[in-house]
Design a protein around this motif. Sequence first.
Motif, mmCIF file in Angstrom:
data_model
loop_
_atom_site.group_PDB
_atom_site.id
_atom_site.type_symbol
_atom_site.label_atom_id
_atom_site.label_comp_id
_atom_site.label_asym_id
_atom_site.label_seq_id
_atom_site.Cartn_x
_atom_site.Cartn_y
_atom_site.Cartn_z
ATOM 1 N N THR A 51 0.835 -1.202 0.000
ATOM 2 C CA THR A 51 0.000 0.000 0.000
ATOM 3 C C THR A 51 0.868 1.251 0.000
ATOM 4 N N LEU A 55 0.943 4.571 -2.462
ATOM 5 C CA LEU A 55 0.802 5.936 -1.955
ATOM 6 C C LEU A 55 1.981 6.812 -2.357
ATOM 7 N N ALA A 60 -3.402 7.278 -4.594
ATOM 8 C CA ALA A 60 -4.552 7.125 -3.693
ATOM 9 C C ALA A 60 -5.870 7.378 -4.413
ATOM 10 N N ASP A 61 -5.877 8.320 -5.368
ATOM 11 C CA ASP A 61 -7.118 8.636 -6.071
ATOM 12 C C ASP A 61 -7.492 7.577 -7.097
ATOM 13 N N TYR A 66 -7.943 -0.814 0.553
ATOM 14 C CA TYR A 66 -6.789 -1.669 0.790
ATOM 15 C C TYR A 66 -7.206 -2.798 1.722
ATOM 16 N N GLY A 82 -1.656 8.388 5.697
ATOM 17 C CA GLY A 82 -1.666 8.166 4.263
ATOM 18 C C GLY A 82 -2.930 7.520 3.740
ATOM 19 N N VAL A 83 -3.551 6.658 4.544
ATOM 20 C CA VAL A 83 -4.719 5.912 4.055
ATOM 21 C C VAL A 83 -6.031 6.375 4.684
ATOM 22 N N GLU A 85 -8.227 8.416 3.916
ATOM 23 C CA GLU A 85 -9.357 8.624 3.008
ATOM 24 C C GLU A 85 -9.841 7.321 2.383
ATOM 25 N N LEU A 86 -9.126 6.225 2.618
ATOM 26 C CA LEU A 86 -9.464 4.960 1.972
ATOM 27 C C LEU A 86 -10.014 3.959 2.974
#
Length: 315
Positions: A51, A55, A60-61, A66, A82-83, A85-86
């Motif tokens: 992941t 990144l 990410a977009d 993940y 970093g994650v 938003e996911l």
Amino acid sequence: MKLMYTALASAMMTTLLANSGLAEITVQSCNRAVTFDKPPQAAISNDVNLTEMMLVLGLADRMVGYTGISGWKTLDATMTEGVQELPELSSKYPNKEVLIGADADFYFAGWNYGMKVGGEVTPETLAPFGINVYELTESCIHIGEKDAVSMNDMYNDILNLGKIFNVSDTAEALVFGYREDLAQFSAGLMPLPQAPRVFVYDSGEDVPFTAGRYAMPNALIEAAGGINVMNDLEKSWSTIGWEAVVERNPEVIVIVNYGEVTAEEKRAFMMSNPAFANIDAVKNDRFVTLEYVEATPGPRNIAAVKTLSAAFRTE
């Protein structure tokens, strides 16, 4: 004249396709050549290190989520940011329904990094659903032959991801920077009188889980000036007997920190066990800790080499 215009039109179309990211590209993924007619738009990565590769490339977009991080307790503050938003779609290995249900068009995983040989989730089982798979290079040993692990395994993955997602400029700049950083750092290192003998302690008390010649720590240890005492183990990550560790008498023990048992608890186990009392690393209390995300292929490998280099040069 007609032929000239046809050739010109063909050249223009090729340029337009390349500029739009629609040019067909093929990359090598373990023993498969995988072709993409356009960059993925709904990608999923498994495990913390894979992941992070996504990144660091700014992808990410292009991701819908993940998998395989919180279940192993490998998430740290940097990774959390970093994650954020996911969504995490599965705390450990995902099943096929998870990937299909997310409308994924790409899965970045590896053998024993989100896929198992003969398991439910493989490149072959996902292909009918339009999900292309790119396999982590380090993990290819599980399905065929490959050279011993090297830093190039990690570089290769970043460069291939760059091609797949049409961000080759970013990928090439990253890899160039990693190579230069490591080269300059290595050039300034104090020479060692001899390479220290190093054992990687991942986990396990009855039998230890360690890194053989095909696991990333083998390359990290060598880049730092040491030698993995299990570098003749023709496997990636594997269990062995403690007898072999005692016999090979490592001078430094690298602890991989993750999961329920902390690095300090692993160290305490070795320091307090009479069976290990004559191991040089135990007698001299020479332990160094790498986080899981540093010990597996990914952007933090250069920092891991620097950590090991310092430890090897400190009595």
